[in-house]
Design a protein around this motif. Structure first.
Motif, PDB file in Angstrom:
ATOM      1  N   ASN A 101       5.830   7.563   4.465  1.00 57.59           N
ATOM      2  CA  ASN A 101       5.788   8.345   3.230  1.00 57.59           C
ATOM      3  C   ASN A 101       4.612   7.934   2.353  1.00 57.59           C
ATOM      4  O   ASN A 101       3.913   8.778   1.806  1.00 57.59           O
ATOM      5  N   VAL A 102       4.405   6.633   2.219  1.00 56.37           N
ATOM      6  CA  VAL A 102       3.300   6.132   1.392  1.00 56.37           C
ATOM      7  C   VAL A 102       1.966   6.586   1.977  1.00 56.37           C
ATOM      8  O   VAL A 102       1.082   7.061   1.243  1.00 56.37           O
ATOM      9  N   ALA A 103       1.805   6.448   3.283  1.00 61.16           N
ATOM     10  CA  ALA A 103       0.554   6.856   3.927  1.00 61.16           C
ATOM     11  C   ALA A 103       0.302   8.351   3.761  1.00 61.16           C
ATOM     12  O   ALA A 103      -0.828   8.774   3.463  1.00 61.16           O
ATOM     13  N   ILE A 132      13.926   1.837   8.092  1.00 59.58           N
ATOM     14  CA  ILE A 132      13.777   2.206   6.690  1.00 59.58           C
ATOM     15  C   ILE A 132      12.361   1.900   6.229  1.00 59.58           C
ATOM     16  O   ILE A 132      11.698   2.739   5.606  1.00 59.58           O
ATOM     17  N   LEU A 133      11.899   0.706   6.535  1.00 58.33           N
ATOM     18  CA  LEU A 133      10.558   0.296   6.135  1.00 58.33           C
ATOM     19  C   LEU A 133       9.497   1.187   6.781  1.00 58.33           C
ATOM     20  O   LEU A 133       8.512   1.564   6.127  1.00 58.33           O
ATOM     21  N   ILE A 148       5.986   2.840  -4.744  1.00 58.94           N
ATOM     22  CA  ILE A 148       7.208   3.200  -5.473  1.00 58.94           C
ATOM     23  C   ILE A 148       7.560   4.660  -5.214  1.00 58.94           C
ATOM     24  O   ILE A 148       8.727   4.996  -4.961  1.00 58.94           O
ATOM     25  N   ALA A 149       6.556   5.548  -5.243  1.00 57.72           N
ATOM     26  CA  ALA A 149       6.808   6.970  -4.991  1.00 57.72           C
ATOM     27  C   ALA A 149       7.315   7.198  -3.569  1.00 57.72           C
ATOM     28  O   ALA A 149       8.224   8.004  -3.356  1.00 57.72           O
ATOM     29  N   GLY A 150       6.758   6.480  -2.600  1.00 56.90           N
ATOM     30  CA  GLY A 150       7.241   6.602  -1.225  1.00 56.90           C
ATOM     31  C   GLY A 150       8.676   6.143  -1.083  1.00 56.90           C
ATOM     32  O   GLY A 150       9.477   6.754  -0.376  1.00 56.90           O
ATOM     33  N   SER A 151       9.025   5.060  -1.786  1.00 56.21           N
ATOM     34  CA  SER A 151      10.402   4.558  -1.750  1.00 56.21           C
ATOM     35  C   SER A 151      11.359   5.518  -2.434  1.00 56.21           C
ATOM     36  O   SER A 151      12.452   5.788  -1.930  1.00 56.21           O
TER      37      SER A 151
END
Length: 111
Positions: A11-13, A4-5, A35-38
């Motif tokens: 996603n964040v990258a 998950i992490l 936050i947007a990646g999560s």
């Protein structure tokens, strides 16, 4: 938990890379990107499968290309939920979905 992490970090990258490629995509801080990646991960986990199931006939007719449109909608939903990131239009979100899809494909191949 580490899978998950890893997905969230990817996603964040990829969101960060997208802000470098498209200067009109804005974010306030790195926290907003995390936050947007999560949020994008959670939307892809819960909402995206339902939308893909509903759009299955269109997806079959377009030989899977409609999946990029669904991914674009998921990005726009993320943009709506997270106030610290702004994607200006559908076209930019579509190109970002190409970047994210390609990045996730590369991430899966590296595992």
């Amino acid at each position: 938990m580490s899978k998950i992490l890893t997905k969230i970090i990817i996603n964040v990258a990829l969101l960060y890379i997208s802000t470098l490629v498209f200067p009109n995509v804005l974010y306030n801080s790195m926290t907003d990107l995390v936050i947007a990646g999560s949020v994008l991960w959670m939307i892809n986990l819960f909402i995206r499968p339902l939308i893909l199931l509903i759009s299955l006939p269109i997806n079959i007719l377009t030989i899977g290309l409609f999946t990029f449109v669904v991914n674009t909608w998921m990005l726009l939903i993320t943009d709506f939920i997270v106030q610290g990131i702004k994607i200006p239009n559908f076209t930019t979100a579509l190109f970002i979905s190409f970047i994210i899809s390609f990045g996730n494909l590369v991430g899966k191949k590296l595992k």
